[in-house]
Each structure stands twice: as C-alpha cells, then as structure tokens.
Design an enzyme around this catalytic site. Structure first.
Site, mmCIF file in Angstrom:
data_model
loop_
_atom_site.group_PDB
_atom_site.id
_atom_site.type_symbol
_atom_site.label_atom_id
_atom_site.label_comp_id
_atom_site.label_asym_id
_atom_site.label_seq_id
_atom_site.Cartn_x
_atom_site.Cartn_y
_atom_site.Cartn_z
ATOM 1 N N ILE A 1 0.834 -1.200 0.000
ATOM 2 C CA ILE A 1 0.000 0.000 0.000
ATOM 3 C C ILE A 1 0.870 1.252 0.000
ATOM 4 O O ILE A 1 1.992 1.230 0.499
ATOM 5 C CB ILE A 1 -0.964 -0.014 1.219
ATOM 6 C CG1 ILE A 1 -1.949 1.165 1.174
ATOM 7 C CG2 ILE A 1 -0.215 -0.093 2.522
ATOM 8 C CD1 ILE A 1 -3.077 1.067 2.205
ATOM 9 N N CYS A 2 0.331 2.332 -0.540
ATOM 10 C CA CYS A 2 0.931 3.662 -0.547
ATOM 11 C C CYS A 2 2.157 3.689 -1.457
ATOM 12 O O CYS A 2 2.038 3.430 -2.653
ATOM 13 C CB CYS A 2 1.240 4.102 0.891
ATOM 14 S SG CYS A 2 1.649 5.856 1.060
ATOM 15 N N ALA A 3 3.329 3.988 -0.946
ATOM 16 C CA ALA A 3 4.545 3.973 -1.766
ATOM 17 C C ALA A 3 5.121 2.572 -1.897
ATOM 18 O O ALA A 3 5.916 2.300 -2.802
ATOM 19 C CB ALA A 3 5.593 4.912 -1.164
#
Length: 182
Positions: free
Chosen positions: A102-104
């Site tokens: 998730i995210c970066a």
C-alpha cells in the site's frame, strides 16, 4: 486458517500497517508483525512506537500465506533496501502466495520486477516505481496474487481485500459490517 506476515520498519505508516493487523484479526486470520530493524520496537512515520511480534531474523516465513508491505516514508525506502524483504516477496510471488503493498510500497514490488504486465496502484507521485505495471487510480487493485492500494485513506478497503482473498466474501462482509464501514 491463513496466516499473514507484515513487515514493519522505522518510518512505516502506522495506520496502513496496523489497520491490516486489526482487520485480519477481526476476521480470524492470524497475522504477525515483523520488524526489519534490529529490535522488536518500531517507530512509525508519525513517531508512534509499537512492539512487533517478531523480527525478520526470527520469522517463520514458511508459515505465512501472505506477506504485506505498508507504505510511509522513510519506511518504504527501508523495506525496499532490505535483502530479507526482497527475498521474501520474490519467493512468495513465485510460489503464488499473496503479496500486498500500500501507498509507496507497491514501488518495492515494481523495483523487484513483480508488477510486469500487472495492474497496480500506489500513492500519487510514486507511479514511476511501478515498473512494468499498468498503473490505475483505483483505491485497491487486485491482479492475481498481487494486491496494491493507494494510501492511508484506502487502508480499510485494502485490508478487506486481503481478508477477501485469504478467507472469502462473507467473512470480509461480516468484518466490514462490524466496522460500520459503508
């Protein structure tokens, strides 16, 4: 019953990691937090410290059906530079086990070559790290045994997608309803 391992590093986004832990446990799925640091104590990207269940050197990777990477900075950088993390995500992908980020952190998968020809998403601004992927802007993207998501605000649907993958729709729906997540 399925079992998940979730890597944690100093600088990992607390909500992205601990939401997965909370929701998995509510679903009856065992999950272990794994520190990649030299200690079980991890300090997240917002200076929240917590204890992990184990460390990367003590974790029993054969017991896990899935591995998860939370985002956050500089946690994602630390995860991406860690030899154990890279070895484990490659092994899991090769064995067809679930790999979720998730995210970066989907960029860690991209740099490892796991997203070639796959649909994936990430936090805005990190799309260049999704090497070889068809980049989407959906909250959560599932492609085979890879699940990716955009960021802290998508932590609940990300965790529910992991539950759905490892358990089933009914279990995910039951947890979703108990969370009053609409």
């Amino acid at each position: 019953m399925s079992k998940i391992g979730i890597f944690m590093a100093d600088g990992s986004e607390e909500i992205e990691g601990l939401t997965v832990v909370d929701i998995a446990r509510r679903a009856g799925i065992e999950i272990e937090t794994i520190s990649i640091m030299d200690t079980n104590r991890v300090t997240g990207s917002h200076e929240i410290s917590f204890e992990t269940d184990t460390t990367k050197d003590k974790a029993d990777y054969d017991s896990y059906d899935a591995i998860v990477l939370p985002g956050g900075m500089p946690g994602t950088i630390r995860l991406g530079e860690d030899e154990t993390v890279n070895r484990v995500i490659l092994e899991f992908a090769e064995k067809g086990k679930l790999v979720a980020a998730i995210c970066a952190a989907p960029g860690v998968l991209g740099k490892a070559g796991l997203l070639k020809g796959k649909n994936a998403t990430c936090h805005p601004g990190h799309e260049g790290d999704l090497i070889g992927a068809n980049v989407l802007e959906d909250m959560v993207v599932e492609d085979g045994n890879i699940i990716t998501s955009r960021g802290m605000g998508t932590s609940i649907p990300f965790a529910l997608a992991i539950v759905r993958y490892l358990a089933d729709e009914a279990v995910a729906d039951k947890v979703k309803k108990a969370l009053v997540y609409v």
